[in-house]
Design a protein around this motif. Structure first.
Motif, short mmCIF file in Angstrom:
data_model
loop_
_atom_site.label_atom_id
_atom_site.label_comp_id
_atom_site.label_asym_id
_atom_site.label_seq_id
_atom_site.Cartn_x
_atom_site.Cartn_y
_atom_site.Cartn_z
N LEU A 136 3.89 12.00 14.62
CA LEU A 136 3.55 10.96 13.65
C LEU A 136 4.70 10.02 13.34
N ALA A 137 5.89 10.53 13.09
CA ALA A 137 7.03 9.66 12.79
C ALA A 137 8.29 10.22 13.42
N ALA A 157 20.92 0.71 9.25
CA ALA A 157 19.72 1.45 8.86
C ALA A 157 19.06 2.07 10.09
N PRO A 158 18.54 3.28 9.95
CA PRO A 158 17.84 3.90 11.07
C PRO A 158 16.51 3.19 11.34
N LEU A 159 16.04 3.33 12.57
CA LEU A 159 14.72 2.85 12.95
C LEU A 159 13.77 4.03 12.82
N VAL A 160 12.72 3.87 12.02
CA VAL A 160 11.69 4.89 11.89
C VAL A 160 10.45 4.35 12.60
N HIS A 161 10.00 5.08 13.59
CA HIS A 161 8.87 4.67 14.44
C HIS A 161 7.69 5.59 14.11
N VAL A 162 6.61 5.00 13.61
CA VAL A 162 5.45 5.76 13.14
C VAL A 162 4.25 5.45 14.01
N ASP A 163 3.49 6.47 14.36
CA ASP A 163 2.20 6.30 15.00
C ASP A 163 1.15 6.69 13.97
N ALA A 164 0.46 5.70 13.41
CA ALA A 164 -0.48 5.95 12.31
C ALA A 164 -1.92 6.06 12.80
N TYR A 165 -2.12 6.27 14.09
CA TYR A 165 -3.48 6.32 14.65
C TYR A 165 -4.35 7.34 13.93
N ARG A 166 -3.79 8.49 13.60
CA ARG A 166 -4.58 9.55 12.97
C ARG A 166 -4.55 9.49 11.44
N LEU A 167 -3.87 8.49 10.88
CA LEU A 167 -3.83 8.36 9.43
C LEU A 167 -4.99 7.48 8.95
N SER A 168 -5.51 7.78 7.77
CA SER A 168 -6.67 7.03 7.31
C SER A 168 -6.41 6.24 6.03
N SER A 169 -5.21 6.37 5.44
CA SER A 169 -4.96 5.65 4.19
C SER A 169 -3.47 5.46 3.97
N ILE A 208 -1.97 6.41 1.40
CA ILE A 208 -1.48 7.67 0.80
C ILE A 208 -0.95 8.59 1.90
N GLU A 209 -1.66 8.68 3.01
CA GLU A 209 -1.20 9.52 4.11
C GLU A 209 0.08 8.98 4.73
N LEU A 210 0.20 7.65 4.81
CA LEU A 210 1.44 7.06 5.30
C LEU A 210 2.58 7.37 4.34
N ASP A 211 2.33 7.24 3.07
CA ASP A 211 3.34 7.55 2.05
C ASP A 211 3.72 9.03 2.07
N ASP A 212 2.77 9.90 2.41
CA ASP A 212 3.03 11.35 2.48
C ASP A 212 4.01 11.72 3.60
N LEU A 213 4.28 10.81 4.51
CA LEU A 213 5.25 11.10 5.57
C LEU A 213 6.67 11.13 5.02
N VAL A 229 11.26 0.16 9.47
CA VAL A 229 10.09 0.97 9.80
C VAL A 229 9.12 0.16 10.65
N VAL A 230 8.76 0.73 11.80
CA VAL A 230 7.76 0.15 12.68
C VAL A 230 6.57 1.10 12.69
N VAL A 231 5.39 0.58 12.32
CA VAL A 231 4.19 1.40 12.26
C VAL A 231 3.19 0.89 13.30
N GLU A 232 2.96 1.71 14.33
CA GLU A 232 1.90 1.41 15.28
C GLU A 232 0.58 1.80 14.65
N TRP A 233 -0.45 1.01 14.89
CA TRP A 233 -1.78 1.24 14.31
C TRP A 233 -1.74 1.16 12.78
#
Length: 159
Positions: free
Chosen positions: A62-63, A72-84, A86-91, A100-104
């Motif tokens: 996921l991340a 600053a670090p690069l945080v690479h997120v795959d949000a394909y399986r996230l639905s809200s 809140i779930e992104l924030d829970d990471l 932060v780079v968020v795919e999907w």
């Protein structure tokens, strides 16, 4: 802003161009179907930022955080399986201290930030294929908020 990206190398170069613009606290979303070039763009961004290690798709974790020697670090997120959001924030990502780079990421930013850069990548189906077997991508770049109001740094790229 609408860009035409002819090759994977150009997609990586777009990531490198983006690297000159991003700083801690920035959020970039990449949207597009499988194989559109989201991770290729992120690889170009990571290489230009000088992150340690290879940038790979974070699909199964996921991340993935890519530290840098300086900055600053690069945080690479795959949000394909996230639905809200809140779930992104829970990471538990340190958004203010990271790039932060968020795919999907489309539709997942409510409450996370008021400012982000959105890149929508379209991979044509049955489009024109080059002699090398590569289909050009169309990238729509949209800035949200005052941080990304000026996209002039993209002038002349992918024209």
């Amino acid at each position: 802003m609408l860009l035409t990206i002819a090759t994977p190398e150009e997609m990586g170069a777009l990531g490198a161009l983006l690297a000159a613009q991003v700083r801690a606290g920035d959020l970039v979303t990449l949207n597009g179907e499988l194989g559109a070039g989201k991770t290729t763009l992120t690889r170009g961004l990571g290489a230009a930022l000088g992150v340690r290690g290879a940038v790979t798709s974070p699909t199964f974790v996921l991340a993935r955080t890519h530290p840098r020697a300086d900055g600053a670090p690069l945080v690479h997120v795959d949000a394909y399986r996230l639905s809200s959001a809140i779930e992104l924030d829970d990471l538990d990502i340190d958004f203010p201290a990271s790039i932060v780079v968020v795919e999907w990421g489309e539709g997942l930013l409510d409450g996370i930030t008021d400012e982000w850069l959105q890149l929508d990548i379209v991979r044509p189906v049955g489009g024109v294929v080059s002699d090398d077997g590569v289909e050009a991508r169309t990238v729509t770049v949209t800035g949200h908020g005052s941080r990304w109001a000026d996209l002039g740094w993209l002038d002349g790229f992918g024209a």
